[in-house]
Write a protein that holds these residues in place. Sequence first.
Motif, mmCIF file in Angstrom:
data_model
loop_
_atom_site.group_PDB
_atom_site.id
_atom_site.type_symbol
_atom_site.label_atom_id
_atom_site.label_comp_id
_atom_site.label_asym_id
_atom_site.label_seq_id
_atom_site.Cartn_x
_atom_site.Cartn_y
_atom_site.Cartn_z
ATOM 1 N N PHE A 93 0.832 -1.208 0.000
ATOM 2 C CA PHE A 93 0.000 0.000 0.000
ATOM 3 C C PHE A 93 0.871 1.264 0.000
ATOM 4 O O PHE A 93 0.549 2.250 -0.660
ATOM 5 C CB PHE A 93 -0.920 0.002 1.228
ATOM 6 N N GLU A 103 -4.225 0.505 -8.007
ATOM 7 C CA GLU A 103 -5.037 1.715 -7.833
ATOM 8 C C GLU A 103 -5.674 2.089 -9.171
ATOM 9 O O GLU A 103 -4.993 2.615 -10.059
ATOM 10 C CB GLU A 103 -4.151 2.841 -7.296
ATOM 11 N N GLN A 124 -1.098 13.260 -6.711
ATOM 12 C CA GLN A 124 -1.803 12.328 -7.593
ATOM 13 C C GLN A 124 -2.946 13.035 -8.316
ATOM 14 O O GLN A 124 -3.608 13.899 -7.734
ATOM 15 C CB GLN A 124 -2.390 11.154 -6.778
ATOM 16 N N PHE A 126 -6.526 12.094 -10.482
ATOM 17 C CA PHE A 126 -7.450 10.967 -10.609
ATOM 18 C C PHE A 126 -8.211 11.050 -11.926
ATOM 19 O O PHE A 126 -8.294 12.117 -12.537
ATOM 20 C CB PHE A 126 -8.425 10.969 -9.419
ATOM 21 N N LYS A 127 -8.780 9.928 -12.314
ATOM 22 C CA LYS A 127 -9.582 9.908 -13.531
ATOM 23 C C LYS A 127 -10.763 10.849 -13.354
ATOM 24 O O LYS A 127 -11.328 10.949 -12.261
ATOM 25 C CB LYS A 127 -10.068 8.490 -13.799
ATOM 26 N N ASN A 155 -2.423 8.254 5.257
ATOM 27 C CA ASN A 155 -2.264 9.269 4.214
ATOM 28 C C ASN A 155 -3.090 10.488 4.611
ATOM 29 O O ASN A 155 -4.245 10.341 4.993
ATOM 30 C CB ASN A 155 -2.791 8.758 2.863
ATOM 31 N N TYR A 202 -9.869 -0.299 7.169
ATOM 32 C CA TYR A 202 -9.548 0.786 6.241
ATOM 33 C C TYR A 202 -10.543 1.912 6.483
ATOM 34 O O TYR A 202 -11.757 1.705 6.390
ATOM 35 C CB TYR A 202 -9.621 0.287 4.794
ATOM 36 N N GLU A 224 -16.598 2.247 -6.091
ATOM 37 C CA GLU A 224 -15.131 2.247 -6.087
ATOM 38 C C GLU A 224 -14.493 1.685 -4.813
ATOM 39 O O GLU A 224 -13.445 1.058 -4.887
ATOM 40 C CB GLU A 224 -14.589 3.651 -6.354
ATOM 41 N N TYR A 225 -15.083 1.923 -3.645
ATOM 42 C CA TYR A 225 -14.452 1.424 -2.414
ATOM 43 C C TYR A 225 -14.404 -0.107 -2.345
ATOM 44 O O TYR A 225 -13.330 -0.668 -2.080
ATOM 45 C CB TYR A 225 -15.099 2.022 -1.161
HETATM 46 O O1 18C Z 1 -6.638 4.764 -0.348
HETATM 47 C C1 18C Z 1 -6.580 4.551 -1.540
HETATM 48 N N1 18C Z 1 -5.554 4.946 -2.296
HETATM 49 C C2 18C Z 1 -4.384 5.621 -1.825
HETATM 50 C C3 18C Z 1 -3.323 5.627 -2.893
HETATM 51 O O2 18C Z 1 -3.748 6.169 -4.075
HETATM 52 C C4 18C Z 1 -4.645 7.024 -1.354
HETATM 53 C C5 18C Z 1 -5.594 7.761 -2.201
HETATM 54 C C6 18C Z 1 -6.518 8.548 -1.787
HETATM 55 C C7 18C Z 1 -7.361 9.347 -2.677
HETATM 56 C C8 18C Z 1 -8.764 8.891 -2.665
HETATM 57 C C9 18C Z 1 -9.615 9.793 -3.495
HETATM 58 C C10 18C Z 1 -9.907 9.218 -4.801
HETATM 59 C C11 18C Z 1 -10.815 10.107 -5.571
HETATM 60 C C12 18C Z 1 -11.024 9.561 -6.910
HETATM 61 C C13 18C Z 1 -11.958 10.363 -7.701
HETATM 62 C C14 18C Z 1 -12.089 9.847 -9.069
HETATM 63 C C15 18C Z 1 -12.423 8.387 -9.139
HETATM 64 C C16 18C Z 1 -12.654 7.969 -10.525
HETATM 65 C C17 18C Z 1 -12.857 6.510 -10.699
HETATM 66 C C18 18C Z 1 -13.476 6.184 -11.974
HETATM 67 C C19 18C Z 1 -12.916 4.961 -12.606
HETATM 68 O O3 18C Z 1 -5.051 6.977 -0.015
HETATM 69 C C20 18C Z 1 -7.732 3.819 -2.244
HETATM 70 C C21 18C Z 1 -8.742 4.809 -2.668
HETATM 71 C C22 18C Z 1 -9.976 4.227 -3.230
HETATM 72 C C23 18C Z 1 -10.808 5.339 -3.781
HETATM 73 C C24 18C Z 1 -12.252 5.036 -3.868
HETATM 74 C C25 18C Z 1 -13.040 6.157 -4.482
HETATM 75 C C26 18C Z 1 -13.504 7.176 -3.499
HETATM 76 C C27 18C Z 1 -14.410 8.166 -4.087
HETATM 77 C C28 18C Z 1 -14.612 9.322 -3.161
HETATM 78 C C29 18C Z 1 -15.273 10.481 -3.777
HETATM 79 C C30 18C Z 1 -14.334 11.370 -4.565
HETATM 80 C C31 18C Z 1 -14.850 12.742 -4.749
HETATM 81 C C32 18C Z 1 -14.220 13.508 -5.852
HETATM 82 C C33 18C Z 1 -14.750 13.271 -7.234
HETATM 83 C C34 18C Z 1 -15.997 13.982 -7.568
HETATM 84 C C35 18C Z 1 -16.661 13.449 -8.801
HETATM 85 C C36 18C Z 1 -18.142 13.356 -8.763
#
Ligand code: 18C
Length: 247
Positions: A93, A103, A124, A126-127, A155, A202, A224-225
């Motif tokens: 991780f 990821e 980072q 994100f998509k 983090n 987690y 996603e989670y």
């Molecule tokens: O903990 C995780 N990963 C670690 C290493 O990367 C680190 C990362 C943390 C960031 C988490 C935020 C991710 C946001 C992603 C947004 C876009 C996703 C697009 C996906 C489409 C394919 O700690 C694992 C992290 C697992 C993440 C799960 C997704 C959480 C979504 C939360 C809402 C995000 C809000 C912002 C986007 C708004 C769009 C409507």
Amino acid sequence: AVHTRDQVELPPPTIDNRLTVHPLWTEIDRISTEQMQAAFEGVGGEIGWQLFAEEGDMRMYRREMEVDGMVMDPLKAMHKVRGVSAREMCHYFFNPRYRYEWETTLETMTIVEEVSSDAMVFHQTFKRIWPASQRDALFWSHVRAAPGNTYAVINHSTTNQEYPPNSGACIRLFVTVCLACRSSYPAGEEPTRENITTSIAYCSTVNPGGWAPAGVLRAVYKREYPKFLKRFTGYVAEQCRDKPLAI
Ligand code: 18C
């Protein structure tokens, strides 16, 4: 003792001296202590945690929370994985070398600062999720050991003058994540791949940093989670299969 390259890079059993003299140390130590404590507290006693995903040993809970109309639902997940140690889990991780392999939300990852063997700063992106703007994050990441076969990665968002927020196409989001892992094996036995089990807690809170439609956001969250935790734990089990167990 003979070490393979991989063993040398495993999370250190004690805090690296270089971290304790870094300007971020006080904050890293305080937040890490708080997060690890909270991670191992159950969800049973607290009000408001609702189960939203369950599969095998994995359970995911969330608490609906909105601040100024923005969804910031805290998440708490529990899982159990056989055949890997807490230290191995946290190694995969924490170490950026493997991140693109598990990821799936990632577009780019940059190492902003290598603080020590147990702390780094990352940027980072994100998509992008339609119709919202793309997001980025800047956070420190710290791995540490705790008594009782426990390791955790924490983090937490930070700032850096060379990475100002909301300056390009991305909106900066804010994140606090804790992956806390505890291994167990039968009393009186030596730990092996066959008898070891690691419990995972987690916890994650993501502040989207700017407008995002609540419905879309909660749908992404729900999808996603579970995807992340299943994929990540499966990835680690697969990576460890033919390697000697590292406790
Ligand atoms: O903990 C995780 N990963 C670690 C290493 O990367 C680190 C990362 C943390 C960031 C988490 C935020 C991710 C946001 C992603 C947004 C876009 C996703 C697009 C996906 C489409 C394919 O700690 C694992 C992290 C697992 C993440 C799960 C997704 C959480 C979504 C939360 C809402 C995000 C809000 C912002 C986007 C708004 C769009 C409507």
